[in-house]
Design a protein around this motif. Structure first.
Motif, PDB file in Angstrom:
ATOM      1  N   ASP A 188       0.698  -0.910   0.125  1.00  0.00           N
ATOM      2  CA  ASP A 188       0.125  -0.198   0.092  1.00  0.00           C
ATOM      3  C   ASP A 188       1.091   1.229   0.034  1.00  0.00           C
ATOM      4  O   ASP A 188      -0.186   2.297   0.113  1.00  0.00           O
ATOM      5  CB  ASP A 188      -1.147   0.093   1.075  1.00  0.00           C
ATOM      6  N   TYR A 189       2.013   0.974   0.116  1.00  0.00           N
ATOM      7  CA  TYR A 189       3.619   2.282   0.096  1.00  0.00           C
ATOM      8  C   TYR A 189       3.207   3.374  -0.662  1.00  0.00           C
ATOM      9  O   TYR A 189       2.326   4.658   0.198  1.00  0.00           O
ATOM     10  CB  TYR A 189       4.328   1.542   0.382  1.00  0.00           C
ATOM     11  N   SER A 190       3.170   3.404  -1.854  1.00  0.00           N
ATOM     12  CA  SER A 190       2.530   4.000  -3.362  1.00  0.00           C
ATOM     13  C   SER A 190       1.433   4.348  -3.332  1.00  0.00           C
ATOM     14  O   SER A 190       1.338   5.856  -3.196  1.00  0.00           O
ATOM     15  CB  SER A 190       3.167   3.844  -4.320  1.00  0.00           C
ATOM     16  N   ILE A 191       0.757   3.646  -3.118  1.00  0.00           N
ATOM     17  CA  ILE A 191      -0.977   4.531  -2.763  1.00  0.00           C
ATOM     18  C   ILE A 191      -1.298   5.752  -1.708  1.00  0.00           C
ATOM     19  O   ILE A 191      -1.800   6.566  -2.100  1.00  0.00           O
ATOM     20  CB  ILE A 191      -1.984   3.270  -2.979  1.00  0.00           C
ATOM     21  N   ALA A 192      -0.625   4.770  -0.837  1.00  0.00           N
ATOM     22  CA  ALA A 192      -0.968   5.916   0.396  1.00  0.00           C
ATOM     23  C   ALA A 192      -0.157   7.400   0.029  1.00  0.00           C
ATOM     24  O   ALA A 192      -0.921   8.329   0.273  1.00  0.00           O
ATOM     25  CB  ALA A 192      -0.405   4.802   1.296  1.00  0.00           C
ATOM     26  N   LEU A 193       1.236   7.170   0.246  1.00  0.00           N
ATOM     27  CA  LEU A 193       1.982   7.957  -0.275  1.00  0.00           C
ATOM     28  C   LEU A 193       1.258   9.253  -1.522  1.00  0.00           C
ATOM     29  O   LEU A 193       1.176  10.266  -0.785  1.00  0.00           O
ATOM     30  CB  LEU A 193       3.051   8.360  -0.567  1.00  0.00           C
TER      31      LEU A 193
END
Length: 208
Positions: A188-193
């Motif tokens: 989820d890192y890139s989406i959350a960022l």
């Protein structure tokens, strides 16, 4: 000036939280966003430090001055500036010099235990927790401490087994129950960022 929007970014050591905080600040811009690190608020450990991987437990809540951190966040909320302490990991005491903290539109507070502290949590408008597998967290911490901080592999491993893992299980992991958003670092890192940066830009930074 509008009151700063304060975001807590937590998770275990090596979870990706600091990388996320820095990337988010970069997207929002230094003029609009600042980061305050939990690590600046360690209490003086010089009298107790007995070597790499020794008895001083930097992962226990008692090693940090959360009252000072919470007070600083209230100062920023009121539009004031603060002197952020600098912890010297060579002498294990605070330096005489300090860093200037300014009330920017977005303040990110980064640290493994910030969601554990009732005092600090009360000052946060938004709370994010990075839920990252232990194996990956250990490998990242090992590489950082050995290659960037000059620590011994034995000391890093000993500290992880005796302090980091049990403190994570006792204090860090349960604190994710307070989070508004839990990020699975690998997925989820890139989406959350992207989503958080866009939301904050549209809601806080783009407004006059």
């Amino acid at each position: 000036m509008q009151r700063p929007h304060i975001i807590g970014v937590a998770g275990g050591s090596g979870s990706g939280k600091t990388h996320f905080a820095k990337e988010l600040q970069q997207r929002l811009g230094d003029a609009h966003c600042a980061i305050i690190y939990q690590d600046n608020y360690y209490i003086d450990q010089s009298a107790k430090f007995d070597g790499d991987g020794g008895s001083v437990n930097f992962d226990h809540p008692s090693s940090l001055d959360f009252t000072m951190l919470a007070s600083g966040l209230r100062t920023l909320k009121s539009g004031g500036t603060l002197q952020i302490p600098i912890y010297d990991f060579c002498t294990h005491s605070r330096k005489k010099e300090t860093l200037l903290g300014e009330p920017k539109k977005v303040i990110i507070v980064d640290g493994i235990l910030i969601l554990h502290s009732d005092e600090v949590r009360a000052e946060l408008d938004e709370m994010i927790f990075f839920d990252t597998p232990e194996e990956l967290r250990f490998q990242r911490r090992f590489n950082r401490d050995v290659h960037e901080r000059g620590r011994t592999p034995e000391g890093v491993k000993k500290q992880f087994e005796l302090q980091v893992r049990p403190m994570h299980d006792q204090f860090v992991e349960p604190s994710k129950d307070h989070a508004h958003l839990i990020v699975k670092d690998l997925g989820d890192y890139s989406i959350a960022l992207k989503q958080i940066a866009e939301r904050l830009t549209n809601r806080l930074i783009a407004t006059v």
